[in-house]
Design a protein around this motif. Sequence first.
Motif, mmCIF file in Angstrom:
data_model
loop_
_atom_site.group_PDB
_atom_site.id
_atom_site.type_symbol
_atom_site.label_atom_id
_atom_site.label_comp_id
_atom_site.label_asym_id
_atom_site.label_seq_id
_atom_site.Cartn_x
_atom_site.Cartn_y
_atom_site.Cartn_z
ATOM 1 N N ALA A 159 0.854 -1.190 0.000
ATOM 2 C CA ALA A 159 0.000 0.000 0.000
ATOM 3 C C ALA A 159 0.888 1.238 0.000
ATOM 4 C CB ALA A 159 -0.920 -0.010 1.216
ATOM 5 N N GLN A 160 0.699 2.100 -0.975
ATOM 6 C CA GLN A 160 1.563 3.263 -1.164
ATOM 7 C C GLN A 160 0.812 4.576 -0.920
ATOM 8 O OE1 GLN A 160 2.878 1.743 -5.249
ATOM 9 N NE2 GLN A 160 4.757 2.708 -4.501
ATOM 10 N N SER A 161 1.529 5.541 -0.376
ATOM 11 C CA SER A 161 1.058 6.918 -0.208
ATOM 12 C C SER A 161 -0.205 7.005 0.640
ATOM 13 C CB SER A 161 0.820 7.578 -1.573
ATOM 14 O OG SER A 161 2.012 7.611 -2.330
ATOM 15 N N ARG A 162 0.000 6.981 1.933
ATOM 16 C CA ARG A 162 -1.139 7.118 2.841
ATOM 17 C C ARG A 162 -1.838 8.461 2.640
ATOM 18 N NH1 ARG A 162 -1.721 6.996 9.431
ATOM 19 N NH2 ARG A 162 -3.886 7.689 9.375
ATOM 20 N N LYS A 163 -3.154 8.427 2.672
ATOM 21 C CA LYS A 163 -3.950 9.646 2.580
ATOM 22 C C LYS A 163 -3.971 10.323 3.950
ATOM 23 C CE LYS A 163 -6.920 7.377 -0.833
ATOM 24 N NZ LYS A 163 -8.296 6.885 -1.129
ATOM 25 N N GLY A 164 -3.504 11.550 4.012
ATOM 26 C CA GLY A 164 -3.347 12.214 5.293
ATOM 27 C C GLY A 164 -4.637 12.490 6.019
ATOM 28 N N ALA A 165 -5.736 12.716 5.306
ATOM 29 C CA ALA A 165 -6.993 13.119 5.942
ATOM 30 C C ALA A 165 -7.871 11.935 6.336
ATOM 31 C CB ALA A 165 -7.772 14.032 5.001
ATOM 32 N N VAL A 166 -7.469 10.712 5.998
ATOM 33 C CA VAL A 166 -8.295 9.533 6.266
ATOM 34 C C VAL A 166 -7.726 8.766 7.445
ATOM 35 C CG1 VAL A 166 -9.251 7.405 5.293
ATOM 36 C CG2 VAL A 166 -8.844 9.388 3.812
ATOM 37 N N ILE A 167 -8.609 8.353 8.370
ATOM 38 C CA ILE A 167 -8.173 7.541 9.499
ATOM 39 C C ILE A 167 -8.999 6.263 9.546
ATOM 40 C CG2 ILE A 167 -7.318 9.472 10.862
ATOM 41 C CD1 ILE A 167 -9.926 9.390 12.447
ATOM 42 N N LEU A 168 -8.458 5.253 10.187
ATOM 43 C CA LEU A 168 -9.060 3.941 10.182
ATOM 44 C C LEU A 168 -10.422 3.925 10.883
ATOM 45 C CD1 LEU A 168 -8.362 1.087 9.210
ATOM 46 C CD2 LEU A 168 -7.372 0.619 11.440
#
Length: 326
Positions: A311-320
């Motif tokens: 999984a590449q490039s985590r989205k900064g505004a999304v949380i689990l």
Amino acid sequence: MRALARITTSRGGLARVLAVSYLSLAAAAVAPSTPWRYTAPPGCARAASSASSSQWKQRQARDWYGRAAKVASLKSRAAFKLIEMDSKYKLFKSGQTVIDLGYAPGSWSQVAVELVKPHGRVVGVDMIPAQPPKGVSTLQGDFRKEGVQKLLKDYLVEFPSAPDLGVPGGEGGSIISDRPSYIDTERADSADHGDGAANDGRLVDVILSDMWAPWARATGYPSRTLDNAYYRLMNVSGNNGRDHAGSMLLCNAALKFANDTLRAGGHFVCKFYQGNEEKVLEGKLKKLFTRVHREKPYSSRPDSKEMYFVAQSRKGAVILENIDDT
């Protein structure tokens, strides 16, 4: 080494080209007095001739990656899996902070620490006691336990910068021991400087999970087989359903940790065994990261059911938490 990913080769050829490239780099670091000998390509090794040789020994004798790992002084053949994935997806760069979950015996940490030099750092966690590779900090403990995760997070906050990995040092890495938490102190400092608040505790660039679940202790067997703790921790059970369920639990635990510590733009790699629940995990990853790939490295044994999510490039505004609620 990464440039070799652009070479078009036959199936499995790229993996061997990368392996030879890595071996060449390793050979250059060997003392001049040590002779360098090229190992035979796959399929050219003689099988064990002894009638008492086990099937496992015969497979090891034919395993090109296993022999190559020994020549390159790598902890295990698994190093070539990470080399392949990095060459394809470019996961690492200098100065990164990398967490290696299930690091023992340390081959992935060996590769990672070379790729994040000179100012990066690698921290490994495992239940199995193992000598840390040079330049790697390690923590022995069950990652599934909250106390172990807290100690790891405290360490990341307490030591936000890494030593210069390019400076010659000891033969091994360092072992993290239990210590009072510095979280409150760091939070107080961040109120003045703003660094901690800006990162929101996300200090990690890459999280690697090559964990598998330890299976239950068996009794009534010789001490060197199923009754031995090391063998229970280092091998799958052979029950496909159990191995799949265990890998999903570990992947979700690693993903939860990544949710708390992985920076925006960071990468996540986890091993899983194929089964019914993998689609649910893949769906979470696709919501949390920009790109998600399924990978079966050529250096992974063909008869193994293991695969990897990259999984590449985590989205900064999304949380689990928001994903689980939808």
